[in-house]
Design an enzyme around this catalytic site. Structure first.
Site, PDB file in Angstrom:
ATOM      1  N   THR A 133      -0.718   0.568 -10.192  1.00  0.00           N
ATOM      2  CA  THR A 133      -2.075   0.152  -9.941  1.00  0.00           C
ATOM      3  C   THR A 133      -2.561   1.025  -9.139  1.00  0.00           C
ATOM      4  O   THR A 133      -4.027   0.925  -8.706  1.00  0.00           O
ATOM      5  CB  THR A 133      -2.147  -1.114  -9.168  1.00  0.00           C
ATOM      6  OG1 THR A 133      -3.107  -1.753  -9.298  1.00  0.00           O
ATOM      7  CG2 THR A 133      -1.454  -1.127  -7.781  1.00  0.00           C
ATOM      8  N   GLU A 136       0.782  -1.360   0.139  1.00  0.00           N
ATOM      9  CA  GLU A 136      -0.127  -0.133   0.098  1.00  0.00           C
ATOM     10  C   GLU A 136       1.048   1.346   0.082  1.00  0.00           C
ATOM     11  O   GLU A 136       0.706   2.172  -0.653  1.00  0.00           O
ATOM     12  CB  GLU A 136      -1.064   0.057   1.099  1.00  0.00           C
ATOM     13  CG  GLU A 136      -1.771  -1.129   1.352  1.00  0.00           C
ATOM     14  CD  GLU A 136      -3.041  -0.887   0.171  1.00  0.00           C
ATOM     15  OE1 GLU A 136      -2.961  -0.027  -0.662  1.00  0.00           O
ATOM     16  OE2 GLU A 136      -3.888  -2.019  -0.004  1.00  0.00           O
ATOM     17  N   ARG A 169       0.912   3.684  -3.219  1.00  0.00           N
ATOM     18  CA  ARG A 169       0.173   5.205  -2.934  1.00  0.00           C
ATOM     19  C   ARG A 169       1.287   5.976  -2.878  1.00  0.00           C
ATOM     20  O   ARG A 169       1.230   7.249  -3.212  1.00  0.00           O
ATOM     21  CB  ARG A 169      -0.768   5.102  -1.729  1.00  0.00           C
ATOM     22  CG  ARG A 169      -2.000   4.007  -1.805  1.00  0.00           C
ATOM     23  CD  ARG A 169      -2.785   4.016  -1.080  1.00  0.00           C
ATOM     24  NE  ARG A 169      -3.773   2.631  -0.758  1.00  0.00           N
ATOM     25  CZ  ARG A 169      -4.824   2.816  -0.450  1.00  0.00           C
ATOM     26  NH1 ARG A 169      -5.570   3.711  -0.209  1.00  0.00           N
ATOM     27  NH2 ARG A 169      -5.606   1.720  -0.568  1.00  0.00           N
ATOM     28  N   ASP A 181      -5.278  -9.855  -8.211  1.00  0.00           N
ATOM     29  CA  ASP A 181      -5.396  -8.960  -9.279  1.00  0.00           C
ATOM     30  C   ASP A 181      -4.274  -8.109  -9.786  1.00  0.00           C
ATOM     31  O   ASP A 181      -4.234  -8.520 -11.196  1.00  0.00           O
ATOM     32  CB  ASP A 181      -6.679  -8.031  -8.740  1.00  0.00           C
ATOM     33  CG  ASP A 181      -6.384  -7.295  -7.473  1.00  0.00           C
ATOM     34  OD1 ASP A 181      -5.258  -7.514  -6.757  1.00  0.00           O
ATOM     35  OD2 ASP A 181      -6.959  -6.220  -6.911  1.00  0.00           O
ATOM     36  N   GLU A 233     -12.223   0.640 -10.265  1.00  0.00           N
ATOM     37  CA  GLU A 233     -11.849   0.021 -11.441  1.00  0.00           C
ATOM     38  C   GLU A 233     -12.554   0.178 -12.533  1.00  0.00           C
ATOM     39  O   GLU A 233     -11.845   0.103 -13.778  1.00  0.00           O
ATOM     40  CB  GLU A 233     -11.564  -1.506 -10.953  1.00  0.00           C
ATOM     41  CG  GLU A 233     -10.522  -1.825  -9.995  1.00  0.00           C
ATOM     42  CD  GLU A 233     -10.682  -1.269  -8.462  1.00  0.00           C
ATOM     43  OE1 GLU A 233     -11.712  -1.012  -7.995  1.00  0.00           O
ATOM     44  OE2 GLU A 233      -9.826  -1.568  -7.671  1.00  0.00           O
TER      45      GLU A 233
END
Ligand code: DMJ
Length: 675
Positions: free
Chosen positions: A664, A306, A310, A439, A575
């Site tokens: 992502t 994360e 980010r 994913d 998404e």
């Protein structure tokens, strides 16, 4: 007989020195009385002349004639020298600042710019031939750029003079622009002045990609839908600013905040969105916070994945877009602090790192890491290596990919969800999904291949094999509308369950097809994005739940999408909008924009909090009470609104997909060898 004397009388006014020819001693100045009348002087000279012999007169006449000829010759050449001296001294007084003013006043009479001439021995070729390089603005095709004059040129006419001055003025303007302003897509900021030199281990950093930006085109005007996105962003930002400034997430209903890592997550995630949306003031305010308040030397556990996608991703992309080295320095800092995660027996990183202490560990209950997490940090660390010249970042993440490439336990390219940090083996075998925990493994296979210039064949192989695995094991069609969806496989049993997270897949497939992969990937993308849209359209609020189950039976009047009570929340996820963006970019089909527009309106209808911010909701099936959760996730600003804005844009150069690859978390990073 001849003597030269300079004299001034004691009584008379001081006179200039002069040269005189004295013809006889008795009339010398100062001897006897002083009679200086014109008549006396004329008479006296004539008498003396008459007293001379013919030879003497001839010699004197010859001397006068000779002097006269010399005088005429030297007058002509001295005139040039004198003219030059005069011009030079004038020019010496012209400062750079005065050039524009002079040009406006009367360019035609400006002297040749000999100041530079004097300094360089020749005409100032350097300053004319090579105007200072602007980071973002090219000055036109090379054949239109300023040409250097001949080395020995002196400008010979007015036209040349004017042109030279114009060129200098232009160069001056360019230099000033470079020093004070960095501009990209309408946002303008002062560049950072305080960048530290790279550490000794680090070779000279690569330039931000904005520096390589090609000819700046006229910006495409922002349309109404984009304005609506800007308005939504501002509303969200207002809530964050008023109640959560510098904290991780806004709690818009309770007008407070929540902390996850305590690192201003929303602010960092939103930086490049502000840049792309052209929100200059907001960006500058946030930049100040990063400069003054963002500190990573904190005794805090952060999740490697994360914080990479980010924080590291957000800082790197903002560095690329803005060219501001502050963001690169911060990226290096967090990147280094995350490195202890890779110190494991298998080199598969731990999930958590204490960035203050430099220690890392797995979650308390297991020594496993999540497959998607350890394989979706590569774009960021690889880019950090490229920028710093320090290969350790890239090596650490490449080792993970190489290892996963060789692992057994895959099912036709599909990977399990967990991997052990001690043994390096997959665990919990037999469950395959494109949703949570797996994913972005698939997403990053393709995107790393693109980032690296489409050379890393193992990545491509793994990606192609995995999509075949999806087709073979996970694709199904719903009963009512025959929607193609991606289900899950658990120990040989198919489940018609699909996470909203899976809706990244149509965008990724389309991106692959755009990069030359199988055309049937695009067909599949088209089918899947329709399904993702239906996950919104078939729900009462027009917003998708977190998870849907597809109805496999063709019963009349039944929907394709079924929702279990535990799954009916919506976290403002990106998404579907992300994939709509890719689909619109690659097909130009306006229906994708219209679908995105519907979604934005429904976010506004059901998740917008009047006092500022947007909130996750618990129940997408209840329009009269969607049950707000009181939390705005950082990815709503980092991803959802950014992709909305890009979806509504018709400017393919607004993050050109042949030059950038999105991580992502929707942070664009440069493709190393752009198409
Ligand atoms: C984001 O943090 C990223 O997109 C991640 O890959 C998946 N989860 C959220 C958004 O839904």
């Amino acid at each position: 007989m001849y003597s030269g004397a300079g004299a001034a009388t004691a009584a008379g006014p001081p006179r200039r020195d002069f040269i005189s020819v004295t013809l006889g001693p008795e009339e010398a100045v100062g001897v006897g009385g002083y009679n200086n009348s014109k008549a006396w002087r004329r008479r006296s000279c004539w008498r003396k002349w008459k007293q001379l012999s013919r030879l003497q007169r001839s010699v004197i006449l010859f001397l006068f004639a000779f002097l006269a000829v010399c005088g005429v010759i030297s007058y002509t050449s001295m005139g040039e020298v004198w003219k030059g001296i005069t011009n030079k001294s004038l020019d010496d007084q012209i400062t750079e600042q005065e050039i524009p003013r002079l040009k406006l006043a009367n360019p035609a009479v400006l002297p040749v710019p000999q100041k530079a001439d004097a300094n360089h021995g020749d005409y100032p070729e350097l300053s004319l031939q090579k105007p200072p390089k602007l980071p973002h603005v090219r000055r036109g095709p090379s054949n239109l750029q300023i040409k250097a004059p001949q080395r020995d040129t002196r400008l010979k006419n007015r036209h040349d003079t004017m042109r030279a001055v114009e060129e200098l003025v232009e160069a001056d303007k360019v230099e000033k622009t470079e020093k004070s302003i960095i501009s990209w897509r309408g946002a303008v900021i002062e560049p950072d002045q305080s960048s530290e030199p790279p550490s000794s281990k680090i070779t000279e950093p690569e330039k931000p990609s904005s520096v390589e930006t090609e000819d700046q085109k006229e910006p495409v005007p922002i349309n109404e839908r984009q304005l609506a996105v800007i308005e939504a962003f501002r509303h969200a930002w207002k809530g964050y600013k008023d109640f959560a400034w510098g904290h991780d997430e806004l709690k818009p209903l309770s007008k407070s905040y929540s902390e996850w890592f305590g690192l201003g997550l929303t602010l960092i995630d939103a930086l490049d969105t502000m840049w792309i949306l052209g929100l200059k003031e907001e960006f500058e305010e946030a930049r100040k916070w990063v400069a003054n308040d963002l500190a990573f030397d904190k005794n805090v556990d952060v999740n490697l994945f994360e914080s990479t996608i980010r924080i590291l991703g957000g800082l790197l992309s903002t560095y690329h877009l803005s060219g501001d080295s502050l963001f690169l320095e911060k990226a290096k800092d967090i990147g280094n602090r995350l490195m202890p995660a890779f110190k494991t027996p298998s080199k598969i990183p731990y999930s958590d790192v204490n960035i203050g202490r430099g220690t890392a560990h797995p979650p308390r209950w297991t020594s496993d890491s999540t497959v998607a997490e350890v394989t979706s940090i590569q774009l960021e660390f690889r880019e950090l290596s490229r920028l710093t010249g320090d290969e350790k970042f890239q090596k650490a993440v490449d080792d993970v990919m190489k290892h996963v490439h060789t692992l057994s336990g895959k099912n036709d390219g599909l990977v399990p969800m967990f991997i052990n940090t001690n043994s390096g083996q997959f665990t919990h075998l037999g469950v395959y999904t494109l949703g949570a925990r797996a994913d972005s493994y698939y997403e990053y296979l393709l995107k790393q291949w693109i980032q690296g210039g489409k050379k890393e064949n193992e990545l491509l192989e793994d990606y192609m094999r995995a999509i075949e695995g999806v087709k073979k094991h996970l694709l199904q069609r719903s009963g009512p509308k025959k929607l193609t969806f991606v289900g899950e496989l658990a120990h040989g049993h198919f489940s018609a369950k699909m996470d909203h997270l899976v809706c990244f897949l149509p965008g990724t497939l389309a991106l692959g097809a755009h990069n030359g992969l199988a055309a049937d990937h695009m067909k599949l993308a088209e089918s899947l994005i329709e399904t993702c849209y239906q996950m919104y359209a078939q729900v009462e609020t027009g917003l998708s739940p977190e998870i849907v189950h597809f109805n496999l039976h063709a019963q009349k009047g039944h929907k394709d999408v079924e929702i279990k009570p535990a799954d009916r929340h919506n976290l403002l996820r990106p998404e579907t909008v992300e994939s709509l963006f890719y689909m619109y970019r690659f097909t130009g089909d306006k229906k994708y924009q219209d679908w995105g527009w519907e979604i934005l309106q429904n976010f506004n209808r059901y998740t917008r909090v009047p006092t500022g911010g947007y909130t996750s909701i618990n129940n997408v099936q209840n329009p009269s009470n969607p049950e707000p959760r009181d939390k705005m996730e950082s990815f709503f600003l980092g991803e959802t609104l950014k992709y909305m804005f890009l979806l509504f844009s018709d400017d393919i150069d607004l993050i050109n997909l042949d030059k950038y690859v999105f991580n992502t978390e929707a942070h664009p990073l440069p493709i190393w060898v752009p198409a």
